[in-house]
Design a protein around this motif. Sequence first.
Motif, PDB file in Angstrom:
ATOM      1  N   TYR A 459     -68.661  28.304 -52.539  1.00  0.00           N
ATOM      2  CA  TYR A 459     -69.674  29.099 -53.267  1.00  0.00           C
ATOM      3  C   TYR A 459     -70.685  29.629 -52.518  1.00  0.00           C
ATOM      4  CZ  TYR A 459     -67.838  26.479 -57.441  1.00  0.00           C
ATOM      5  OH  TYR A 459     -67.138  26.109 -58.550  1.00  0.00           O
ATOM      6  N   SER A 463     -76.028  30.393 -54.575  1.00  0.00           N
ATOM      7  CA  SER A 463     -75.254  29.818 -56.173  1.00  0.00           C
ATOM      8  C   SER A 463     -75.590  28.328 -56.286  1.00  0.00           C
ATOM      9  CB  SER A 463     -73.781  30.324 -56.121  1.00  0.00           C
ATOM     10  OG  SER A 463     -73.259  29.664 -55.094  1.00  0.00           O
ATOM     11  N   VAL A 464     -75.775  27.608 -55.320  1.00  0.00           N
ATOM     12  CA  VAL A 464     -75.845  26.144 -55.322  1.00  0.00           C
ATOM     13  C   VAL A 464     -77.548  25.811 -55.112  1.00  0.00           C
ATOM     14  CG1 VAL A 464     -75.163  23.911 -54.461  1.00  0.00           C
ATOM     15  CG2 VAL A 464     -73.356  25.846 -55.019  1.00  0.00           C
ATOM     16  N   THR A 472     -79.394  23.980 -48.764  1.00  0.00           N
ATOM     17  CA  THR A 472     -78.238  25.101 -49.262  1.00  0.00           C
ATOM     18  C   THR A 472     -78.824  26.445 -49.109  1.00  0.00           C
ATOM     19  OG1 THR A 472     -79.248  25.008 -51.553  1.00  0.00           O
ATOM     20  CG2 THR A 472     -77.197  23.647 -51.024  1.00  0.00           C
ATOM     21  N   LEU A 492     -76.691  18.385 -55.568  1.00  0.00           N
ATOM     22  CA  LEU A 492     -76.476  19.513 -55.600  1.00  0.00           C
ATOM     23  C   LEU A 492     -76.042  20.116 -57.103  1.00  0.00           C
ATOM     24  CD1 LEU A 492     -73.917  19.447 -52.710  1.00  0.00           C
ATOM     25  CD2 LEU A 492     -76.356  20.145 -52.540  1.00  0.00           C
ATOM     26  N   ASP A 493     -76.811  21.302 -57.425  1.00  0.00           N
ATOM     27  CA  ASP A 493     -76.412  21.825 -58.944  1.00  0.00           C
ATOM     28  C   ASP A 493     -75.731  23.074 -58.642  1.00  0.00           C
ATOM     29  OD1 ASP A 493     -76.944  22.752 -61.515  1.00  0.00           O
ATOM     30  OD2 ASP A 493     -79.019  22.840 -61.412  1.00  0.00           O
ATOM     31  N   LEU A 494     -74.584  22.910 -59.373  1.00  0.00           N
ATOM     32  CA  LEU A 494     -73.819  24.184 -59.585  1.00  0.00           C
ATOM     33  C   LEU A 494     -74.089  25.248 -60.639  1.00  0.00           C
ATOM     34  CD1 LEU A 494     -70.129  22.640 -58.867  1.00  0.00           C
ATOM     35  CD2 LEU A 494     -71.927  23.130 -57.254  1.00  0.00           C
ATOM     36  N   ALA A 500     -65.529  21.542 -58.127  1.00  0.00           N
ATOM     37  CA  ALA A 500     -65.782  21.364 -56.931  1.00  0.00           C
ATOM     38  C   ALA A 500     -64.844  20.513 -56.283  1.00  0.00           C
ATOM     39  CB  ALA A 500     -67.187  20.286 -56.911  1.00  0.00           C
ATOM     40  N   ARG A 569     -71.165  19.668 -62.932  1.00  0.00           N
ATOM     41  CA  ARG A 569     -72.319  20.611 -62.719  1.00  0.00           C
ATOM     42  C   ARG A 569     -73.092  20.059 -61.446  1.00  0.00           C
ATOM     43  NH1 ARG A 569     -77.525  22.767 -66.170  1.00  0.00           N
ATOM     44  NH2 ARG A 569     -78.634  23.380 -64.562  1.00  0.00           N
ATOM     45  N   TYR A 570     -73.221  18.734 -61.536  1.00  0.00           N
ATOM     46  CA  TYR A 570     -74.032  17.896 -60.423  1.00  0.00           C
ATOM     47  C   TYR A 570     -73.085  17.334 -59.398  1.00  0.00           C
ATOM     48  CZ  TYR A 570     -77.851  19.057 -63.614  1.00  0.00           C
ATOM     49  OH  TYR A 570     -78.827  19.890 -64.334  1.00  0.00           O
ATOM     50  N   VAL A 598     -70.530  23.618 -50.746  1.00  0.00           N
ATOM     51  CA  VAL A 598     -69.582  23.143 -52.001  1.00  0.00           C
ATOM     52  C   VAL A 598     -68.295  24.221 -51.715  1.00  0.00           C
ATOM     53  CG1 VAL A 598     -69.177  22.394 -54.317  1.00  0.00           C
ATOM     54  CG2 VAL A 598     -71.367  22.079 -53.152  1.00  0.00           C
TER      55      VAL A 598
END
Length: 607
Positions: A459, A463-464, A472, A492-494, A500, A569-570, A598
């Motif tokens: 990613y 974006s993360v 990040t 981490l939030d995608l 992942a 997502r997380y 990620v």
Amino acid sequence: MTRTSRTGTTRTTRTSRRAPLWAAVLSLLAGLLLAVTPAAQAHDTAPADPARQSMLRNATAGLFLHWGMFTAPKHYTCESWEKAVTDSGWTPDYWVDEAKKLKASYIVLATFHSRLGYARPWPSAIPGSCSTRRDILGELVDAAEAQGLKTILYMTDDPQWHAEQGIETLDSAAYSAHKGKDVDLTTRDGFGEFSYENFFEVMRNYPKLAGFWIDNDNAYWEQHQLYEQIRELRPDMTLSNNNEDTPIMDMVSHEQKTGMVPPYDQPAAIWTPLPRLTESCYKVPDTGSWWYDGQDRPVSTGLNVGRYVANAGTSIRSLMDLTAMVDGRFPPKQQAFTDFMKDYLPPIWESLHGVDGGGYLYGGMQPGAWNDGAYGYVTVSRTRPTTQYLHVTTKPTTGDQVRVRDNGYRVKRVTDLRTGKRYPFDQRDGTLTVRSVTDWDPYDTVLKVETLPHREGVYPTGSVKASEPALTDGDFTTYWDNKGTLPASLTLDLGRVKRAAYLGINQREWSPTYNRETFGRPEDSARIKDYTVSVSEDGTTWRQVRAGVLESARGIRFIDLGTDGVRTRYVRLDVATTWSSPTVPRFYQQLQIDEIQVGHGHPKSHG
């Protein structure tokens, strides 16, 4: 809470308050999970590297010469030593030629050394220690400059060895008369004043001298702003310090490391993080002093080639100490080594010069322990970013394959750098496997790997989002610091539910990889040991998908999240312990992380 930014010459810290709990709650309700952790960071921009550093940044190696009155056979007067040097036919051209065999860019001359008689190889107007009539320093500066090399002068801070050989090498009476006051050169303050004055004499008289190599700081120098004055008077000169990270210095030099596995892996014991200029100084002979003691000491070719490659593979300069005799020449075994390097380095030079260490802030595949006992390093071309070099410094104990974590680089071609022979390979599940390697070099098998220009399956930066922004932000000059608090939780939030497959973690390289001691100072690895990884689709309900122990090693490390990865997502990384022992408080429970990436897939290729 603190956030720290690294630059080429300084380290700055900014302090901010932790967001109140109600703010975190509101953020959670809004869909941005912010884990309450001990430290948070914001972003600073590092300034450009000063122009004076360009020579050192472009250098792969330097030649270190400890040479003075007490080089064997010892001379107990300045006049007798100088006469012996001249009568023996000493010439600076020999040192310059030997440096070129080693592909060194600079020569550090350590004659004004505490255990070599505090000899000054230049005509000095300042009395107090040996000073030659012949301008040995000037001759070396000019000879080196004529061949495109630079000369750096070693300066000691230490008067304690002034009578080690049974004679007094520091003349306090003469210096006191010169100053018109009593100055005891055998004290640190007195010696600091004497050496301080010598800095200025050298700066005035040798405009082509490239810098000073400082063997630790002296309080007198610091109280009188010596380094600041050097910056003002000679902004072109570099400053290097031995075993101390003094912010005003351009480069930190690390003295002779031992206890590593493999033994040539000097970077494993180095505690200066990139992008700080770093040097590793070491003795080429297996035994003996830093200077010639009258013996032709053994030289391990494999150990020294391995050190050279290991340092290049981690963006560290190799400062190689060879023990010059009175006539300047090296003992036969050391001469044989430089002659060997003269022929050994050119066929692989493109993989050692004009490159950066791979697996760190400059990108590249993962260095370190590979398959079946193999060990090696990665270098990345600065001018051809699609070219990487795998340096197999320890070949596999069995088989003809090398397997390396690819870090998202799709490979097009693999060849032997020396012969051009093309090797078959395949790439899957994050690993590059190079097959049919049978012509192993005894010291460094170099595989040239050509890749596509862009990484795959990772990613992109931005974006993360992370609970700690420095993780990040794509900026290796910032890092997250746990401030000694464990366990630590990082989220981490995608942005939405996505795949992942793995985490790629670059921890800050500010500690060795193993428990050791340097000059009575204990050190240990401040890296992740026991961890778990959990995932969540909503930031509230979590399930653990991985638990393990992360190896204590330099460069990017990977945590895979199952064969097929997970949809989430997380992603939360919980760190329970680090490798450092409680007996090493400076590193115990400390953790600093540069970046976490990620990955969502892996390139597939074969050739």
